[in-house]
Design a protein around this motif. Structure first.
Motif, short mmCIF file in Angstrom:
data_model
loop_
_atom_site.label_atom_id
_atom_site.label_comp_id
_atom_site.label_asym_id
_atom_site.label_seq_id
_atom_site.Cartn_x
_atom_site.Cartn_y
_atom_site.Cartn_z
N UNK A 159 1.05 -1.14 -0.18
CA UNK A 159 0.12 0.09 0.13
C UNK A 159 1.03 1.40 0.04
N UNK A 160 0.31 2.31 -0.82
CA UNK A 160 1.10 3.68 -0.70
C UNK A 160 0.45 4.52 -1.36
N UNK A 161 0.80 5.64 -1.80
CA UNK A 161 0.24 7.05 -2.16
C UNK A 161 1.00 7.53 -3.32
N UNK A 162 0.52 8.49 -3.80
CA UNK A 162 1.31 9.51 -4.91
C UNK A 162 0.87 10.69 -4.57
N UNK A 163 1.51 11.55 -4.99
CA UNK A 163 1.15 13.06 -4.87
C UNK A 163 1.92 13.97 -5.91
N UNK A 164 1.26 15.11 -6.18
CA UNK A 164 1.84 15.94 -7.21
C UNK A 164 2.56 17.01 -6.33
N UNK A 165 2.27 17.02 -5.15
CA UNK A 165 3.12 17.90 -4.24
C UNK A 165 4.27 17.27 -3.54
N UNK A 166 5.35 17.80 -3.49
CA UNK A 166 6.60 17.37 -2.89
C UNK A 166 6.48 16.79 -1.54
N UNK A 167 7.27 15.83 -1.18
CA UNK A 167 7.12 15.09 0.01
C UNK A 167 8.06 15.99 1.05
N UNK A 168 7.29 16.52 1.98
CA UNK A 168 7.92 17.24 2.74
C UNK A 168 7.53 16.48 4.14
N UNK A 169 8.28 17.10 5.42
CA UNK A 169 8.02 16.38 6.72
C UNK A 169 6.71 16.49 6.92
N UNK A 170 6.04 17.64 6.72
CA UNK A 170 4.55 18.05 6.89
C UNK A 170 3.75 17.02 6.35
N UNK A 171 3.74 16.78 5.02
CA UNK A 171 3.00 16.07 4.11
C UNK A 171 3.26 14.54 4.43
N UNK A 172 4.39 14.15 4.82
CA UNK A 172 4.78 12.88 5.21
C UNK A 172 3.84 12.51 6.58
N UNK A 173 4.12 13.58 7.27
CA UNK A 173 3.34 13.37 8.86
C UNK A 173 1.78 13.08 8.67
N UNK A 174 1.24 14.05 7.67
CA UNK A 174 0.05 14.21 7.56
C UNK A 174 -0.53 12.76 6.93
N UNK A 175 0.23 12.05 6.05
CA UNK A 175 -0.19 10.61 5.66
C UNK A 175 -0.20 9.59 6.72
N UNK A 176 0.93 9.77 7.56
CA UNK A 176 1.07 8.89 8.71
C UNK A 176 -0.13 8.92 9.60
N UNK A 177 -0.46 10.08 10.05
CA UNK A 177 -1.53 10.48 11.05
C UNK A 177 -2.96 10.04 10.44
N UNK A 178 -3.28 10.19 9.28
CA UNK A 178 -4.43 10.07 8.82
C UNK A 178 -4.61 8.80 7.83
N UNK A 179 -3.49 8.23 7.33
CA UNK A 179 -3.93 6.78 6.55
C UNK A 179 -3.00 5.59 6.92
N UNK A 180 -1.64 6.03 7.39
CA UNK A 180 -0.92 5.07 7.87
C UNK A 180 0.45 5.09 7.12
N UNK A 181 1.44 4.37 7.49
CA UNK A 181 2.91 4.52 6.85
C UNK A 181 2.93 3.91 5.60
N UNK A 182 3.01 4.67 4.50
CA UNK A 182 3.09 4.18 2.89
C UNK A 182 4.37 3.14 2.74
N UNK A 183 4.17 2.10 1.94
CA UNK A 183 5.12 1.33 1.53
C UNK A 183 6.15 2.00 0.50
N UNK A 184 5.37 2.85 -0.18
CA UNK A 184 6.09 3.49 -1.42
C UNK A 184 5.40 4.80 -1.77
N UNK A 185 6.07 5.67 -2.44
CA UNK A 185 5.30 7.07 -2.70
C UNK A 185 5.50 7.48 -4.29
N UNK A 186 4.45 7.74 -4.94
CA UNK A 186 4.62 7.92 -6.37
C UNK A 186 4.79 9.48 -6.35
N UNK A 187 6.01 9.91 -7.27
CA UNK A 187 6.18 11.30 -7.33
C UNK A 187 6.66 11.52 -9.06
N UNK A 188 6.04 12.66 -9.22
CA UNK A 188 6.39 13.20 -10.54
C UNK A 188 7.83 13.59 -10.74
#
Length: 217
Positions: A6-35
């Motif tokens: 399980x993972x996520x993708x985002x158009x936005x850069x992976x910052x500490x803030x976005x990473x923490x948002x995902x962990x807090x609301x969804x869980x720890x992603x195994x992978x992250x799709x980035x452009x």
């Protein structure tokens, strides 16, 4: 049950803030799709510092190339592939990684572009992926034509399906069955973007088979 990641993708850069948002609301992603490219009002391009941050979190990178607005013609397909390969090398993405062309449902698509994209990757250190919608738009027909034109498409390309969209979930509540839409012909559909545009964080949620996860950066 298939072995899924399980993972996520985002158009936005992976910052500490976005990473923490995902962990807090969804869980720890195994992978992250980035452009790989910055497109004004569309996506922030991956930087070396961001890539290092992703790696340091123990997250694999799913690279996405989106610096094109139509997928038509063999010349354009070859140019897109060469540019994606160049950007991947520049960022230090390991050889053997799948790089996904971002083919939106509203794009024009033809079989010549798909064949050229795949064949260019065959002669490179990377592997060809395509994010696409098998249900809406011209991709399904173009892809099946491409498999008839080139065995490499059928053998080498991996599809990341955009359908169906039951909606974003936490990691714990992700679909238990891996049921992405598929083209009407033989295809390696190994990833599924099952939820788009989460309310809590600017991400989409994705499931993929472990055989693809193992080949990410």
């Amino acid at each position: 049950m298939r072995n899924l990641n399980w993972g996520v993708d985002s158009a936005a850069a992976v910052t500490e803030e976005l990473h923490q948002c995902v962990i807090d609301n969804f869980g720890r992603p195994d992978f992250w799709g980035r452009y790989l490219s910055t497109i004004p009002n569309v996506s922030e391009g991956l930087t070396p510092d961001e890539y290092r941050y992703i790696q340091n979190q123990g997250i694999k990178l799913m690279p996405i190339y989106n610096n094109f607005q139509a997928a038509v013609g063999s010349r354009a397909g070859a140019v897109a592939a060469r540019n994606a390969i160049f950007k991947s090398r520049q960022l230090g993405i390991p050889e053997g990684t799948f790089i996904f062309a971002n083919v939106e449902r509203f794009f024009e698509v033809d079989s010549e572009w798909i064949v050229a994209w795949v064949e260019a990757f065959y002669n490179s250190p990377y592997r060809p992926g395509i994010y696409a919608d098998p249900d809406e738009g011209p991709f399904n027909e173009a892809y099946c034509q491409a498999t008839n034109m080139s065995n490499l498409v059928r053998e080498q390309a991996v599809i990341w399906s955009a359908e169906p969209e039951p909606g974003t979930t936490t990691k714990r509540n992700a679909p238990r069955q891996f049921t992405p839409s598929r083209p009407d012909c033989e295809a390696n559909v190994w990833a599924w973007q099952y939820g788009r545009d989460a309310d809590e964080c600017p991400i989409d949620t994705v499931l993929m088979e472990n055989r693809l996860y193992r080949e990410l950066a």
